[in-house]
Write a protein that holds these residues in place. Structure first.
Motif, mmCIF file in Angstrom:
data_model
loop_
_atom_site.group_PDB
_atom_site.id
_atom_site.type_symbol
_atom_site.label_atom_id
_atom_site.label_comp_id
_atom_site.label_asym_id
_atom_site.label_seq_id
_atom_site.Cartn_x
_atom_site.Cartn_y
_atom_site.Cartn_z
ATOM 1 N N ASP A 172 31.701 57.471 52.161
ATOM 2 C CA ASP A 172 32.415 56.568 52.104
ATOM 3 C C ASP A 172 33.546 56.289 51.571
ATOM 4 O OD1 ASP A 172 30.500 55.577 53.861
ATOM 5 O OD2 ASP A 172 28.698 55.829 52.737
ATOM 6 N N HIS A 173 33.064 57.045 49.849
ATOM 7 C CA HIS A 173 34.421 56.605 49.180
ATOM 8 C C HIS A 173 35.010 58.448 49.239
ATOM 9 C CE1 HIS A 173 30.804 53.745 48.697
ATOM 10 N NE2 HIS A 173 32.416 53.040 48.179
ATOM 11 N N ILE A 174 36.416 58.217 48.317
ATOM 12 C CA ILE A 174 37.558 58.910 47.493
ATOM 13 C C ILE A 174 37.246 58.891 46.043
ATOM 14 C CG2 ILE A 174 39.175 57.668 48.151
ATOM 15 C CD1 ILE A 174 40.770 60.601 48.630
ATOM 16 N N THR A 175 37.412 59.818 45.103
ATOM 17 C CA THR A 175 37.344 59.478 43.701
ATOM 18 C C THR A 175 38.570 60.039 43.627
ATOM 19 O OG1 THR A 175 35.080 59.795 43.527
ATOM 20 C CG2 THR A 175 36.002 60.476 41.553
ATOM 21 N N PHE A 176 39.753 59.731 42.333
ATOM 22 C CA PHE A 176 40.580 60.001 41.626
ATOM 23 C C PHE A 176 40.839 59.747 40.559
ATOM 24 C CE2 PHE A 176 41.714 56.356 44.500
ATOM 25 C CZ PHE A 176 42.267 55.213 43.210
ATOM 26 N N HIS A 177 41.952 60.273 40.074
ATOM 27 C CA HIS A 177 42.813 60.037 38.795
ATOM 28 C C HIS A 177 43.864 59.198 39.215
ATOM 29 C CE1 HIS A 177 39.547 61.586 36.352
ATOM 30 N NE2 HIS A 177 39.599 62.565 35.754
ATOM 31 N N ASN A 178 44.155 58.355 38.402
ATOM 32 C CA ASN A 178 45.506 57.724 38.697
ATOM 33 C C ASN A 178 46.381 57.351 37.494
ATOM 34 O OD1 ASN A 178 47.041 56.421 39.672
ATOM 35 N ND2 ASN A 178 46.170 54.139 40.312
ATOM 36 N N PRO A 179 47.051 58.268 37.292
ATOM 37 C CA PRO A 179 48.134 58.132 35.801
ATOM 38 C C PRO A 179 49.137 57.058 35.917
ATOM 39 C CG PRO A 179 48.581 60.160 37.738
ATOM 40 C CD PRO A 179 47.726 59.244 38.420
ATOM 41 N N SER A 180 48.879 56.221 36.934
ATOM 42 C CA SER A 180 49.425 54.958 36.597
ATOM 43 C C SER A 180 48.213 53.713 36.790
ATOM 44 C CB SER A 180 50.870 54.727 36.938
ATOM 45 O OG SER A 180 50.480 54.518 37.982
ATOM 46 N N GLY A 181 47.193 54.192 36.853
ATOM 47 C CA GLY A 181 46.169 53.503 36.905
ATOM 48 C C GLY A 181 45.998 51.791 35.534
ATOM 49 N N TRP A 182 45.386 51.508 35.693
ATOM 50 C CA TRP A 182 44.949 50.093 34.839
ATOM 51 C C TRP A 182 43.903 50.087 33.706
ATOM 52 C CZ3 TRP A 182 48.775 46.092 34.494
ATOM 53 C CH2 TRP A 182 49.091 45.869 35.455
#
Length: 305
Positions: A172-182
């Motif tokens: 159902d989901h994908i998990t990630f680290h976002n280098p420019s996330g809030w």
């Protein structure tokens, strides 16, 4: 966003002060005024300001290195290395890149405990399989994915332009680290439903394969992977892991490594989202992106993040 993640994959932003990324993105703080700018290895605050917004791929690589317990070069050390091998091309104030093929060649030429392969196209289902096997992936999404609420509706945007580090997935989901996330919202372990992710995802990326073996301690509580006896030579003095019997082919003559003891020496963490994965994936295989020759595939550095 709800989260689950491997704790051994730390988060690093593409700016040195992760907690200030929101202020930088909204213009409340100029990147050159980041108090930690010198940690990047940049020659000046203005050099840092120019490069930091373009180094999402470098940030992803640094997270993987940190998770493996490997020494982590500064962002600008890696950026300059990639400039030298064609991973980035600079023409005045214009930067083209990250270019996938030179990046993968650069990674594979280092004595790091993982290998990189260009995947273009990369379907949702193939990405799920790769993450389910315990590996990681740098995938191309629109940077606006940082604004997506946990179960919110996606907006109409052009797909791609920014790299995030995918760490886990369920049906159902994908998990990630976002280098420019809030900060405190979409930086660490952002969880997005596949159907929402699809609206931002360009269908391409760089697969990162752990070299499957025994491990040696790096003295910091993490373990560094070491090639198994009998591993095939990569031609650079570092063995390339042979897939176990029954391992799936990646379509390039190299088997997809399956983990014995987990990513970088850790036993693979179980997903805690609804009990994990079912045997029969329901993730769509319908959308692919064609027309991308590996040498031309890039994640544009022209947009912030």
């Amino acid at each position: 966003m709800p989260t689950f993640a491997r704790p051994e994959v730390p988060y690093l932003a593409q700016w040195e002060s992760a907690h200030l990324v929101g202020d930088i993105l909204t213009g409340q703080l100029a990147a050159r005024d980041d108090p930690r700018w010198a940690r990047s290895g940049a020659a000046s605050p203005h050099d840092y300001e120019f490069w930091a917004r373009r180094l999402c791929g470098v940030a992803c690589l640094r997270m993987v290195l940190a998770g493996c317990g490997t020494d982590v070069p500064t962002a600008m050390t890696l950026a300059n290395d990639l400039l030298a091998v064609g991973g980035y091309e600079r023409d005045g104030d214009r930067v083209i890149g990250l270019k996938y093929a030179p990046f993968a060649e650069y990674v594979n030429g280092r004595q790091w405990p993982f290998r990189a392969t260009v995947a273009a196209p990369l379907t949702n289902a193939d990405l799920l399989d790769h993450l389910r096997d315990g590996h990681l992936a740098m995938v191309s999404v629109n940077p606006a994915i940082r604004d997506l609420a946990p179960d919110g509706l996606p907006i109409q945007v052009e797909r791609g332009g920014h790299l995030v580090l995918a760490t886990q997935a369920t049906d159902d989901h994908i998990t990630f680290h976002n280098p420019s996330g809030w900060p405190d919202r979409s930086q660490r372990n952002a969880v997005v439903r596949w159907e929402s992710f699809d609206a931002y995802y360009a269908g391409r990326g760089i697969l990162l394969h752990l070299i499957e073996t025994g491990a040696i301690s790096d003295g910091r509580g993490l373990e560094r992977a070491r090639p198994r006896a009998g591993a095939a030579s990569s031609g650079r003095g570092l063995g390339r892991a042979r897939p176990r019997t029954g391992a799936a082919s990646d379509g390039r003559g190299l088997g997809r490594a399956r983990l014995w003891g987990g990513w970088c020496g850790f036993r693979r963490a179980c997903c805690v989202w609804g009990g994990g994965l079912s045997a029969g994936s329901t993730v769509s295989r319908h959308r692919t992106v064609s027309g991308f020759a590996p040498d031309s595939v890039v994640a544009s550095g022209a947009v912030p993040g």
